[in-house]
Design a protein around this motif. Sequence first.
Motif, short mmCIF file in Angstrom:
data_model
loop_
_atom_site.label_atom_id
_atom_site.label_comp_id
_atom_site.label_asym_id
_atom_site.label_seq_id
_atom_site.Cartn_x
_atom_site.Cartn_y
_atom_site.Cartn_z
N ASP A 1 47.76 -29.79 -16.95
CA ASP A 1 48.35 -29.75 -18.29
C ASP A 1 47.37 -30.14 -19.38
O ASP A 1 47.74 -30.23 -20.56
N LEU A 2 46.11 -30.36 -19.01
CA LEU A 2 45.09 -30.76 -19.98
C LEU A 2 44.82 -29.59 -20.93
O LEU A 2 44.45 -28.51 -20.49
N PRO A 3 45.02 -29.80 -22.24
CA PRO A 3 44.69 -28.73 -23.18
C PRO A 3 43.17 -28.57 -23.26
O PRO A 3 42.43 -29.43 -22.78
N PRO A 4 42.68 -27.49 -23.86
CA PRO A 4 41.23 -27.36 -24.02
C PRO A 4 40.67 -28.55 -24.79
O PRO A 4 41.19 -28.94 -25.83
N VAL A 5 39.63 -29.16 -24.22
CA VAL A 5 39.00 -30.32 -24.85
C VAL A 5 37.52 -30.02 -25.06
O VAL A 5 36.91 -29.32 -24.27
N PRO A 6 36.92 -30.55 -26.13
CA PRO A 6 35.51 -30.28 -26.39
C PRO A 6 34.54 -31.17 -25.61
O PRO A 6 33.34 -30.91 -25.61
N ALA A 7 35.06 -32.23 -24.96
CA ALA A 7 34.15 -33.18 -24.31
C ALA A 7 34.86 -33.93 -23.18
O ALA A 7 36.08 -33.91 -23.08
N ALA A 8 34.04 -34.60 -22.36
CA ALA A 8 34.56 -35.40 -21.25
C ALA A 8 33.66 -36.62 -21.05
O ALA A 8 32.46 -36.57 -21.33
N VAL A 9 34.26 -37.70 -20.55
CA VAL A 9 33.53 -38.91 -20.17
C VAL A 9 33.92 -39.29 -18.75
O VAL A 9 34.94 -38.85 -18.24
N VAL A 10 33.09 -40.16 -18.15
CA VAL A 10 33.36 -40.64 -16.80
C VAL A 10 33.33 -42.16 -16.79
O VAL A 10 32.37 -42.77 -17.25
N VAL A 11 34.40 -42.74 -16.27
CA VAL A 11 34.49 -44.18 -16.06
C VAL A 11 34.03 -44.42 -14.63
O VAL A 11 34.77 -44.16 -13.68
N VAL A 12 32.77 -44.86 -14.46
CA VAL A 12 32.20 -45.13 -13.15
C VAL A 12 32.48 -46.59 -12.82
O VAL A 12 32.06 -47.48 -13.57
N VAL A 13 33.18 -46.82 -11.70
CA VAL A 13 33.58 -48.17 -11.32
C VAL A 13 32.90 -48.56 -10.01
O VAL A 13 32.92 -47.80 -9.04
N HIS A 14 32.30 -49.75 -10.01
CA HIS A 14 31.73 -50.33 -8.79
C HIS A 14 32.01 -51.83 -8.83
O HIS A 14 31.67 -52.50 -9.81
#
Length: 151
Positions: free
Chosen positions: A24-37
Motif C-alpha cells: 500500500d506504499l504510495p510512490p515515494v521519492p526516497a528511502a532510508v534504512v534503520v540498521v540495528v545491531h
Amino acid sequence: MAELPLCDRAGNVLLAVRGVAETDLPPVPAAVVVVVHAGAVLLMFDKRRRQWELPGGMREPGESARETAARELAEETGIHGVALTFAAVAEFDLVDRGRRELLAVYRAELATAPRLTLSEEGLGFRWWSPREPVETGMSPLDAEIAARTRT
C-alpha cells in the motif's frame, strides 16, 4: 519518543510515521534504512548537511523503494545483501521543496557488527541507542524515525 510534529534546525517538519503494508506504499521519492545491531542504530555523518542521520537517499528512475533502500545502504555504508524489512512511511513538510513528501523506511537487523565503508557522502559512522538523548549534531527527525521503527 518525541511528540509529533517535530521540527529540525532547517525548519523541516516530521508530521507522522505510519505503519502501512508495503503493497500500500504510495510512490515515494526516497528511502532510508534503520540498521540495528545490539539495540543500537547506525548513523552516518552526512558531509553536505553536516549532521548524523540514517543511511538512505533518493530513488532513481525505475527503482522501487526497496531497491532504493538497498542501493543507498550499500553505497553509503558498504553493507550489501542484508534482509530489509519494510517498517513504515514517514511524512514530512519540507522547507526547501515547499511541499509534503513521503519517505519509505526499511529496517535491517544485524546479528554481527558490519564492516563499514565510507562513501564520498559521509564523514563517519556511529551507533546510537534510541534510549539515549538526541544530541546536538544529530538529525532529530531521523532519530525519531529510528526510535519509532527499530523494533
